[in-house]
Motif scaffolding. Structure first.
Motif, PDB file in Angstrom:
ATOM      1  N   UNK A   1       3.725 -23.776   4.464  1.00  0.00           N
ATOM      2  CA  UNK A   1       3.134 -22.752   3.584  1.00  0.00           C
ATOM      3  C   UNK A   1       2.377 -23.394   2.427  1.00  0.00           C
ATOM      4  N   UNK A   2       2.991 -24.387   1.793  1.00  0.00           N
ATOM      5  CA  UNK A   2       2.427 -24.982   0.586  1.00  0.00           C
ATOM      6  C   UNK A   2       1.160 -25.786   0.871  1.00  0.00           C
ATOM      7  N   UNK A   3       1.138 -26.494   1.999  1.00  0.00           N
ATOM      8  CA  UNK A   3       0.033 -27.428   2.247  1.00  0.00           C
ATOM      9  C   UNK A   3      -1.043 -26.878   3.184  1.00  0.00           C
ATOM     10  N   UNK A   4      -0.701 -25.894   4.034  1.00  0.00           N
ATOM     11  CA  UNK A   4      -1.643 -25.431   5.048  1.00  0.00           C
ATOM     12  C   UNK A   4      -2.262 -24.070   4.737  1.00  0.00           C
ATOM     13  N   UNK A   5      -1.711 -23.339   3.766  1.00  0.00           N
ATOM     14  CA  UNK A   5      -2.178 -21.981   3.484  1.00  0.00           C
ATOM     15  C   UNK A   5      -2.538 -21.821   1.999  1.00  0.00           C
ATOM     16  N   UNK A   6      -3.576 -22.541   1.541  1.00  0.00           N
ATOM     17  CA  UNK A   6      -3.906 -22.514   0.113  1.00  0.00           C
ATOM     18  C   UNK A   6      -4.389 -21.160  -0.379  1.00  0.00           C
ATOM     19  N   UNK A   7      -5.114 -20.418   0.447  1.00  0.00           N
ATOM     20  CA  UNK A   7      -5.608 -19.112   0.010  1.00  0.00           C
ATOM     21  C   UNK A   7      -4.446 -18.133  -0.131  1.00  0.00           C
ATOM     22  N   UNK A   8      -3.527 -18.131   0.815  1.00  0.00           N
ATOM     23  CA  UNK A   8      -2.346 -17.285   0.705  1.00  0.00           C
ATOM     24  C   UNK A   8      -1.543 -17.636  -0.544  1.00  0.00           C
ATOM     25  N   UNK A   9      -1.384 -18.922  -0.783  1.00  0.00           N
ATOM     26  CA  UNK A   9      -0.618 -19.361  -1.952  1.00  0.00           C
ATOM     27  C   UNK A   9      -1.292 -18.917  -3.248  1.00  0.00           C
ATOM     28  N   UNK A  10      -2.622 -18.998  -3.285  1.00  0.00           N
ATOM     29  CA  UNK A  10      -3.338 -18.552  -4.490  1.00  0.00           C
ATOM     30  C   UNK A  10      -3.170 -17.048  -4.681  1.00  0.00           C
TER      31      UNK A  10
END
Length: 511
Positions: free
Chosen positions: A427-436
């Motif tokens: 989640x943290x490294x592969x999904x930057x838009x979701x995390x933002x």
């Protein structure tokens, strides 16, 4: 490439900057095989920083070749934005957090790290083959899989050993050809609210993650972005989304649509069944790459959407539902976005799925509650759960939907023997838009996502100030229902929620 290889001496080294297409196109296997045997260094770049005279979305690489070896052995790093990142990663000591596509500030992640570097040899190529290729494909011909760090590569290796969707014997449909079938007269452009699902022709933007009707086109239809978000909380039980294509029933509309074979060997229109639908093409760096949702019988779609299902009774749809639940998970999305942007059945069949598991049942029920938003899903809900569908059956509240999707992600990870730390790393490294989005989106005391217009007013306040009540009321542009947002406004912590769901299911406690 071939010219420089043939011109080099046995001890010579050639370094070339060129596109990556030969690593990802299936028909380029002969060239790819020779490249693997000659590669010594492979640095894959994305020109988002616009350092070079290359389009910012074009992927290209720096490739160092030498004489061919008996087996491949080369150093590789992907999703690089600056040359210094590759240089410094080679000498990095491995300390510090793992890099991703973007850093904690939302900037393209240029941090060097030892775990960016992957050594590619036979075992790695065989893992890539298991993710992308058919069994009869030679491992030397496998297409390249791109992972941003070695932890992500290790998770991919675990997932590659799991059972695959192809074992479910699903059938697929690409629907109407958006150009050819329109010219033939099966449908035409025109906005409308269908009276029946038999008149619905879906397009990609209709579909969200575990949400079959997340948007609908505006009557103006000025562009492919002229769509409006649907208010799930106020959705009537008999709601049918607006569409931009209208069917021509004077043509043999049903007879010419895709057909699937049932257990008796008879061919039946695919539109008679509930199906998992997803957008055929999606961005590998967006919020999500895979957008799988359940669509009801009667529905058709254009080839910007692909569907999968089974020509069987409602009670026998458990495999189709498990496929939808697993495809909606972060881990399946990670596998898919590591492989490419065209989400053809051949790729979907390579994604992992576990059947006959308590965890699969948990994921499936959550997936149903997220999808079964209208009475069109009542027969399926009844067949699977033995309960009658009511207006309160589906999850409509934004915060509760957030939790339910995390339940799916945790249950799928557990079933695939992926640890919660590994899941959170993906989640943290592969999904930057979701995390933002998770960092920026706010939810009120009632679990509603605060409207962007309200958030803009909120940002203008001084610390400690609150918006007056009259400025916290907002009318949804699609439903025209007014909502009052109640303090406090808070973001949701996806990692915390994933860990809680993981612990709950690991202990055998169902929500």
């Amino acid at each position: 490439m071939e010219t420089t290889w043939s011109s080099a001496s046995p001890t010579g080294v050639v370094s070339i900057i060129h596109p990556e297409s030969h690593f990802t196109e299936k028909k380029a296997a002969p060239l790819r095989r020779q490249a693997y045997l000659r590669l010594r260094r492979h640095w894959q770049f994305i020109n988002e920083l616009r350092l070079f005279d290359v389009h910012n979305l074009v992927q290209y690489g720096v490739h160092v070749y030498s004489h061919p070896q008996d087996v491949p052995s080369f150093t590789s790093a992907a999703s690089l934005y600056h040359p210094q990142t590759a240089t410094d990663s080679l000498g990095h000591d491995g300390s510090g957090p793992l890099p991703g596509l973007k850093d904690d500030e939302g900037q393209w992640d240029r941090r060097p790290h030892r775990d960016r570097i992957q050594h590619v040899e036979e075992s790695v190529l065989k893992t890539w083959k298991s993710v992308l290729e058919n069994d009869d494909t030679p491992w030397l011909d496998t297409r390249m899989v791109y992972t941003v760090n070695t932890d992500a590569a290790a998770v991919l290796e675990k997932l590659a050993a799991a059972p695959r969707m192809k074992d479910l014997d699903l059938q697929f449909s690409r629907g109407w050809d958006e150009s050819i079938d329109k010219k033939k007269g099966y449908f035409d452009v025109g906005w409308g609210h269908p009276d029946s699902w038999d008149d619905v022709i879906l397009q990609g933007p209709h579909l969200g993650v575990s949400t079959p009707m997340i948007k609908q086109p505006n009557p103006t239809m000025t562009s492919n972005k002229d769509w409006i978000e649907i208010d799930l909380e106020a959705l009537p039980a008999d709601f049918i989304p607006a569409t931009a294509y209208q069917p021509n029933h004077e043509m043999p509309y049903n007879e010419e649509y895709a057909k699937w074979m049932d257990l008796n060997g008879d061919w039946i229109s695919a539109r008679k069944f509930y199906r998992v639908a997803w957008r055929q093409m999606a961005a590998t760096t967006g919020f999500r790459t895979m957008y799988p949702a359940l669509i009801p019988p009667g529905t058709t779609h254009v080839n910007g959407v692909i569907t999968a299902g089974m020509a069987s009774s409602l009670q026998d749809q458990t495999s189709m539902l498990a496929a939808g639940a697993f495809l909606s998970s972060l881990l399946s999305d990670f596998v898919i976005r590591s492989a490419g942007t065209h989400l053809w059945p051949s790729l979907i069949e390579k994604t992992p799925v576990i059947m006959d598991s308590r965890l699969t049942r948990i994921a499936t029920i959550s997936y149903l509650r997220l999808n079964c938003l209208t009475s069109a899903y009542a027969p399926l809900w009844k067949a699977i759960t033995d309960e009658d569908w009511t207006f309160n059956t589906p999850i409509r509240n934004a915060k509760k939907r957030f939790h339910a999707q995390n339940e799916i992600d945790a249950a799928v990870a557990l079933s695939l023997n992926i640890s919660v730390d590994e899941l959170c790393t993906i989640y943290r490294t592969q999904f930057p838009v979701m995390r933002r989005y998770d960092q920026e989106n706010l939810f009120d005391a009632n679990g509603r996502r605060v409207a962007p217009e309200i958030m803009k007013l909120e940002k203008k306040l001084r610390e400690g100030e609150e918006l007056p009540e009259e400025k916290r009321t907002w009318t949804h542009p699609q439903s025209q229902v007014s909502y009052y947002f109640e303090y406090p406004f808070t973001p949701l912590d996806r990692e915390k929620d994933l860990r809680a769901a993981y612990a709950r299911h690991a202990d055998g406690i169902e929500k």
